[in-house]
Design a protein around this motif. Structure first.
Motif, PDB file in Angstrom:
ATOM      1  N   VAL A 131     -14.595   3.926   0.897  1.00 45.20           N
ATOM      2  CA  VAL A 131     -13.665   2.943   1.461  1.00 45.20           C
ATOM      3  C   VAL A 131     -12.201   3.302   1.227  1.00 45.20           C
ATOM      4  CG1 VAL A 131     -15.316   1.040   1.333  1.00 45.20           C
ATOM      5  CG2 VAL A 131     -13.806   1.470  -0.597  1.00 45.20           C
ATOM      6  N   THR A 132     -11.918   4.167   0.240  1.00 45.87           N
ATOM      7  CA  THR A 132     -10.518   4.445  -0.102  1.00 45.87           C
ATOM      8  C   THR A 132      -9.939   5.664   0.590  1.00 45.87           C
ATOM      9  OG1 THR A 132     -11.116   5.773  -2.053  1.00 45.87           O
ATOM     10  CG2 THR A 132     -10.836   3.394  -2.373  1.00 45.87           C
ATOM     11  N   HIS A 133     -10.776   6.626   1.017  1.00 49.73           N
ATOM     12  CA  HIS A 133     -10.245   7.853   1.610  1.00 49.73           C
ATOM     13  C   HIS A 133     -10.977   8.307   2.868  1.00 49.73           C
ATOM     14  CE1 HIS A 133      -8.286   7.947  -2.294  1.00 49.73           C
ATOM     15  NE2 HIS A 133      -7.414   8.772  -1.755  1.00 49.73           N
ATOM     16  N   VAL A 134     -12.255   7.988   2.987  1.00 47.68           N
ATOM     17  CA  VAL A 134     -13.008   8.414   4.169  1.00 47.68           C
ATOM     18  C   VAL A 134     -12.475   7.781   5.452  1.00 47.68           C
ATOM     19  CG1 VAL A 134     -15.278   8.243   5.290  1.00 47.68           C
ATOM     20  CG2 VAL A 134     -15.097   9.100   2.943  1.00 47.68           C
ATOM     21  N   PRO A 135     -12.136   6.481   5.491  1.00 42.79           N
ATOM     22  CA  PRO A 135     -11.625   5.933   6.758  1.00 42.79           C
ATOM     23  C   PRO A 135     -10.399   6.669   7.278  1.00 42.79           C
ATOM     24  CG  PRO A 135     -12.219   4.154   5.266  1.00 42.79           C
ATOM     25  CD  PRO A 135     -12.288   5.426   4.463  1.00 42.79           C
ATOM     26  N   ASP A 136      -9.452   6.961   6.410  1.00 37.67           N
ATOM     27  CA  ASP A 136      -8.246   7.668   6.835  1.00 37.67           C
ATOM     28  C   ASP A 136      -8.568   9.108   7.217  1.00 37.67           C
ATOM     29  OD1 ASP A 136      -5.173   7.180   6.849  1.00 37.67           O
ATOM     30  OD2 ASP A 136      -5.388   9.157   5.929  1.00 37.67           O
ATOM     31  N   ALA A 137      -9.518   9.726   6.494  1.00 39.24           N
ATOM     32  CA  ALA A 137      -9.922  11.085   6.838  1.00 39.24           C
ATOM     33  C   ALA A 137     -10.502  11.133   8.250  1.00 39.24           C
ATOM     34  CB  ALA A 137     -10.943  11.596   5.829  1.00 39.24           C
ATOM     35  N   LEU A 138     -11.365  10.179   8.571  1.00 41.48           N
ATOM     36  CA  LEU A 138     -11.962  10.143   9.912  1.00 41.48           C
ATOM     37  C   LEU A 138     -10.886   9.919  10.970  1.00 41.48           C
ATOM     38  CD1 LEU A 138     -15.176   7.998   9.282  1.00 41.48           C
ATOM     39  CD2 LEU A 138     -14.983  10.482   9.364  1.00 41.48           C
ATOM     40  N   ALA A 139      -9.936   9.041  10.681  1.00 38.36           N
ATOM     41  CA  ALA A 139      -8.875   8.744  11.644  1.00 38.36           C
ATOM     42  C   ALA A 139      -8.011   9.954  11.939  1.00 38.36           C
ATOM     43  CB  ALA A 139      -8.012   7.590  11.133  1.00 38.36           C
ATOM     44  N   HIS A 140      -7.988  10.919  11.028  1.00 37.05           N
ATOM     45  CA  HIS A 140      -7.166  12.117  11.214  1.00 37.05           C
ATOM     46  C   HIS A 140      -8.004  13.351  11.531  1.00 37.05           C
ATOM     47  CE1 HIS A 140      -4.169   9.459   9.429  1.00 37.05           C
ATOM     48  NE2 HIS A 140      -3.271  10.229  10.023  1.00 37.05           N
ATOM     49  N   GLY A 141      -9.213  13.133  12.023  1.00 38.64           N
ATOM     50  CA  GLY A 141      -9.964  14.227  12.616  1.00 38.64           C
ATOM     51  C   GLY A 141     -10.978  14.917  11.752  1.00 38.64           C
ATOM     52  N   VAL A 142     -11.291  14.397  10.564  1.00 36.75           N
ATOM     53  CA  VAL A 142     -12.324  15.006   9.731  1.00 36.75           C
ATOM     54  C   VAL A 142     -13.698  14.690  10.310  1.00 36.75           C
ATOM     55  CG1 VAL A 142     -13.437  14.970   7.451  1.00 36.75           C
ATOM     56  CG2 VAL A 142     -10.938  14.964   7.641  1.00 36.75           C
ATOM     57  N   GLU A 143     -14.570  15.697  10.328  1.00 35.69           N
ATOM     58  CA  GLU A 143     -15.972  15.468  10.663  1.00 35.69           C
ATOM     59  C   GLU A 143     -16.791  15.518   9.381  1.00 35.69           C
ATOM     60  OE1 GLU A 143     -19.855  17.274  13.045  1.00 35.69           O
ATOM     61  OE2 GLU A 143     -17.926  18.315  13.217  1.00 35.69           O
ATOM     62  N   ILE A 144     -17.571  14.475   9.125  1.00 35.31           N
ATOM     63  CA  ILE A 144     -18.469  14.432   7.973  1.00 35.31           C
ATOM     64  C   ILE A 144     -19.892  14.529   8.495  1.00 35.31           C
ATOM     65  CG2 ILE A 144     -19.279  13.084   6.002  1.00 35.31           C
ATOM     66  CD1 ILE A 144     -16.523  11.737   5.927  1.00 35.31           C
ATOM     67  N   ARG A 165       0.832  -1.198   0.000  1.00 38.27           N
ATOM     68  CA  ARG A 165       0.000   0.000   0.000  1.00 38.27           C
ATOM     69  C   ARG A 165       0.873   1.256   0.000  1.00 38.27           C
ATOM     70  NH1 ARG A 165      -1.645   0.832   4.311  1.00 38.27           N
ATOM     71  NH2 ARG A 165      -0.551  -0.772   5.496  1.00 38.27           N
ATOM     72  N   PRO A 166       0.397   2.345  -0.582  1.00 34.03           N
ATOM     73  CA  PRO A 166       1.169   3.589  -0.568  1.00 34.03           C
ATOM     74  C   PRO A 166       1.161   4.224   0.812  1.00 34.03           C
ATOM     75  CG  PRO A 166      -0.992   3.959  -1.527  1.00 34.03           C
ATOM     76  CD  PRO A 166      -0.870   2.477  -1.317  1.00 34.03           C
ATOM     77  N   ALA A 167       2.208   4.948   1.108  1.00 32.92           N
ATOM     78  CA  ALA A 167       2.262   5.665   2.378  1.00 32.92           C
ATOM     79  C   ALA A 167       1.270   6.820   2.361  1.00 32.92           C
ATOM     80  CB  ALA A 167       3.675   6.182   2.615  1.00 32.92           C
ATOM     81  N   GLY A 168       0.793   7.189   3.541  1.00 33.86           N
ATOM     82  CA  GLY A 168      -0.054   8.369   3.641  1.00 33.86           C
ATOM     83  C   GLY A 168      -1.532   8.119   3.498  1.00 33.86           C
ATOM     84  N   ASN A 169      -1.964   6.851   3.517  1.00 31.99           N
ATOM     85  CA  ASN A 169      -3.388   6.536   3.480  1.00 31.99           C
ATOM     86  C   ASN A 169      -3.573   5.124   4.019  1.00 31.99           C
ATOM     87  OD1 ASN A 169      -6.087   6.049   2.988  1.00 31.99           O
ATOM     88  ND2 ASN A 169      -6.047   6.831   0.893  1.00 31.99           N
ATOM     89  N   ASP A 170      -4.128   5.030   5.233  1.00 33.87           N
ATOM     90  CA  ASP A 170      -4.308   3.734   5.884  1.00 33.87           C
ATOM     91  C   ASP A 170      -5.736   3.218   5.785  1.00 33.87           C
ATOM     92  OD1 ASP A 170      -1.637   3.623   6.727  1.00 33.87           O
ATOM     93  OD2 ASP A 170      -2.078   4.767   8.548  1.00 33.87           O
ATOM     94  N   SER A 171      -6.516   3.756   4.838  1.00 32.89           N
ATOM     95  CA  SER A 171      -7.932   3.393   4.768  1.00 32.89           C
ATOM     96  C   SER A 171      -8.151   1.889   4.662  1.00 32.89           C
ATOM     97  CB  SER A 171      -8.593   4.094   3.576  1.00 32.89           C
ATOM     98  OG  SER A 171      -8.706   5.484   3.796  1.00 32.89           O
ATOM     99  N   ALA A 172      -7.348   1.206   3.848  1.00 29.79           N
ATOM    100  CA  ALA A 172      -7.559  -0.224   3.627  1.00 29.79           C
ATOM    101  C   ALA A 172      -7.395  -1.028   4.914  1.00 29.79           C
ATOM    102  CB  ALA A 172      -6.600  -0.741   2.559  1.00 29.79           C
ATOM    103  N   LEU A 173      -6.576  -0.540   5.840  1.00 31.57           N
ATOM    104  CA  LEU A 173      -6.374  -1.237   7.109  1.00 31.57           C
ATOM    105  C   LEU A 173      -7.340  -0.770   8.182  1.00 31.57           C
ATOM    106  CD1 LEU A 173      -2.468  -1.378   7.332  1.00 31.57           C
ATOM    107  CD2 LEU A 173      -4.042  -3.211   6.701  1.00 31.57           C
ATOM    108  N   LEU A 174      -7.914   0.405   8.023  1.00 30.34           N
ATOM    109  CA  LEU A 174      -8.810   0.961   9.030  1.00 30.34           C
ATOM    110  C   LEU A 174     -10.215   0.393   8.939  1.00 30.34           C
ATOM    111  CD1 LEU A 174      -7.610   4.666   8.857  1.00 30.34           C
ATOM    112  CD2 LEU A 174      -7.336   3.106  10.802  1.00 30.34           C
ATOM    113  N   LEU A 175     -10.539  -0.225   7.807  1.00 29.65           N
ATOM    114  CA  LEU A 175     -11.840  -0.870   7.684  1.00 29.65           C
ATOM    115  C   LEU A 175     -11.895  -2.099   8.586  1.00 29.65           C
ATOM    116  CD1 LEU A 175     -12.145  -0.628   3.815  1.00 29.65           C
ATOM    117  CD2 LEU A 175     -13.648   0.524   5.436  1.00 29.65           C
ATOM    118  N   ASP A 176     -13.050  -2.322   9.208  1.00 29.35           N
ATOM    119  CA  ASP A 176     -13.256  -3.479  10.066  1.00 29.35           C
ATOM    120  C   ASP A 176     -13.272  -4.740   9.203  1.00 29.35           C
ATOM    121  OD1 ASP A 176     -14.186  -5.491  11.737  1.00 29.35           O
ATOM    122  OD2 ASP A 176     -15.700  -4.236  12.695  1.00 29.35           O
ATOM    123  N   PRO A 177     -12.415  -5.727   9.481  1.00 30.57           N
ATOM    124  CA  PRO A 177     -12.398  -6.943   8.649  1.00 30.57           C
ATOM    125  C   PRO A 177     -13.757  -7.630   8.560  1.00 30.57           C
ATOM    126  CG  PRO A 177     -10.504  -6.891  10.113  1.00 30.57           C
ATOM    127  CD  PRO A 177     -11.395  -5.768  10.537  1.00 30.57           C
TER     128      PRO A 177
END
Length: 571
Positions: A259-272, A25-37
């Motif tokens: 699934v590709t950007h929202v999980p990482d955004a939430l983890a870094h403090g974004v409010e949607i 995976r590329p650095a700077g985006n952990d979305s794929a790992l932040l999703l609940d398996p």
């Protein structure tokens, strides 16, 4: 059954490289790992950071689709305090989505809109999205790049307009996003030739037929590129080819911002803030944005912000700007030159269907299995500028019924065509239609539930557009016939939306500058496909994401630099 095309795969690459292809995976985006398996198809908003409305955030983004979600994730990674307003819901695919065409209308923006012009465009499921993830929740997954020529259309071909940025400025963002989505496909020989992080998906019998027909016509086809994981990717699973990509991917294999950007955004403090409809962008006495007024649960709210980015796409973004009038901007925000809403473009998207003796089962996913960009560029002697791409499509039964009806069949004939569904296969074109100032979004007299005027879109083709579409249909008929079709049907339609807030080198010819900043309001940005001066023959999703990624990079110092606005109207 899915079949693999001969010659695909990693070829002579070392075995280890083949094993790891696409897995890194590329650095700077952990979305794929932040999703609940156990729940990999969407993030859960529980625990999301909440910002008080009375305190201005660093950036307020309107819209959480391809542009808005990418911008939010990138800025949050850089420490920005970000709130995103999304008119639709925060989707839970397990609860909200169904494997059914008729049950998927909630994914589309189906609120009232008015259409006009000599070639009116149907607005709805084919070109509008609603909810966190935007249109990419229900897009087919096709994720090609634009060509270098797309950024120099006027200089090269004397039509359209040049972009104030080059392809080279987007290349690194294309490359990174192709790893984040991730994109699977064969080596791409057109435009700027490049490879993809995931190997191509297997293709079905219908695609193999089209490859054979295209080869007989001297046309090269390639598999992909699709933003669909070919193999596991973090906690996201492999595609299972269930055939309902356009109804939302309940599996989580297809890449959408959800699934590709929202999980990482939430983890870094974004409010949607979902189900919040923005109605006005407010200004302070100095002519800078102070925040956005919006409706939620029938009540009016206001969120303050140091900067505002509108990412509502090519209908809702002009609509919001045009509705945000004031003494300084009586004709709409940043609209002193009357260009907001002008130059809206769609792509011609005619489809040709062929009937074959064997069952091909065109519903097997992903719908865009193979594609060709052989006719993408202007070619002397064709009688028109620019061109088109060709790709396979796989309409489900209701979509197929619409196709048959468009060809004039009804009653007993329609029933026979529906019974014969599994023997048909469909290919389609994406024709680059030119930007015309009279093709525009304005405000209608009708209002929505919040009292905001609905959008009106007028659209008409020019002679170049008609010649382009006619040529594309001719080539597709040749492919289908050469593939051995016993019967052929065709349908005229449109796809995608871009334009309406053109990016330009000078304020006289556009709405935003090369940094997406509106020429007349120094802390107002547009971060979606409406900034595109031209549209190419490629699906726009990846380019919209790349543009937002580039914008975030330009704002990396967490500061909106002050620039004196070039006023068009008196204060």
């Amino acid at each position: 059954m899915k079949a693999r095309r001969d010659g695909l795969g990693a070829g002579a690459k070392p075995r280890l490289a083949r094993a790891l292809k696409g897995a890194v995976r590329p650095a700077g985006n952990d979305s794929a790992l932040l999703l609940d398996p156990s729940h990999p198809s969407a993030p859960r908003p529980q625990g999301m950071r909440r910002y008080p409305e009375r305190e201005p955030v660093d950036m307020l983004i309107v819209g959480c689709g391809a542009g808005g979600a990418t911008l939010a994730q990138r800025l949050a990674r850089r420490g920005w305090k970000v709130v995103v307003l999304e008119a639709g819901p925060f989707w839970d695919p397990d609860e909200d989505w169904v494997s059914d065409e008729a049950g998927s209308h909630a994914l589309y923006w189906t609120e009232p809109r008015v259409i006009g012009g000599s070639d009116p465009v149907e607005l709805g499921k084919n070109n509008s999205g609603r909810g966190v993830g935007g249109s990419m929740v229900h897009f087919a997954g096709f994720a090609p790049r634009f060509h270098p020529s797309d950024f120099e259309v006027h200089s090269r071909d004397g039509v359209g307009a040049d972009w104030p940025i080059s392809y080279e400025e987007l290349r690194p963002h294309y490359q990174r996003l192709e790893h984040e989505l991730p994109v699977a496909g064969e080596h791409w020989p057109w435009g700027d030739p490049h490879s993809y992080p995931h190997s191509p998906h297997p293709v079905g019998g219908g695609a193999l037929r089209m490859i054979e027909g295209a080869e007989r016509c001297g046309i090269e086809m390639r598999v992909g590129p699709v933003a669909i994981a070919n193999g596991s990717f973090g906690n996201r699973p492999h595609c299972i080819y269930r055939g309902l990509c356009l109804q939302g991917c309940k599996v989580g294999a297809k890449g959408s911002p959800l699934v590709t950007h929202v999980p990482d955004a939430l983890a870094h403090g974004v409010e949607i803030r979902a189900e919040c409809m923005a109605t006005r962008i407010e200004l302070d006495e100095a002519g800078r944005c102070s925040g956005v007024t919006y409706f939620s649960e029938g009540r009016e709210h206001f969120q303050g912000a140091e900067a505002v980015a509108v990412a509502g796409y090519s209908i809702e973004t002009p609509r919001l700007l045009l509705h945000s009038t004031s003494a300084r901007f009586p004709n709409g925000l940043a609209n002193g030159n009357d260009l907001v809403g002008r130059g809206v473009m769609v792509q011609g998207a005619p489809q040709i269907a062929g009937r074959f003796p064997e069952e091909l089962r065109m519903y097997k996913a992903p719908p865009p299995e193979i594609a060709s960009e052989q006719f993408y560029e202007t070619e002397e002697g064709r009688g028109f500028a620019r061109g088109f791409s060709i790709q396979t499509v796989g309409p489900l039964p209701i979509g197929w019924a619409e196709h048959v009806l468009a060809d004039g069949h009804w009653g007993q004939a329609l029933r026979e065509y529906m019974r014969d569904y599994n023997h048909w296969y469909v290919i389609g074109a994406l024709n680059e239609l030119l930007p015309l100032p009279e093709n525009r979004v304005t405000l209608a007299e009708e209002t929505d539930a919040n009292g905001m005027p609905v959008a009106r879109m007028d659209y008409s083709q020019c002679d170049n557009d008609r010649a382009n579409i006619a040529f594309g249909k001719q080539r597709m008929r040749e492919i289908v016939r050469a593939a051995g079709a016993q019967d052929v049907l065709e349908i005229d339609r449109y796809a995608h939306l871009v334009g309406g807030c053109r990016m330009s080198e000078e304020p006289e010819s556009g709405v935003v500058d090369s940094d997406h900043r509106t020429w007349e309001v120094p802390n107002l940005f547009v971060a979606d496909g409406s900034v595109m001066p031209t549209q190419g023959s490629a699906n726009p999703a990846l380019t919209i994401m790349a543009l937002s990624a580039r914008l975030a990079e330009r704002l990396a110092d967490k500061r909106v630099t002050h620039r004196t606005p070039r006023e068009r109207v008196p204060a």
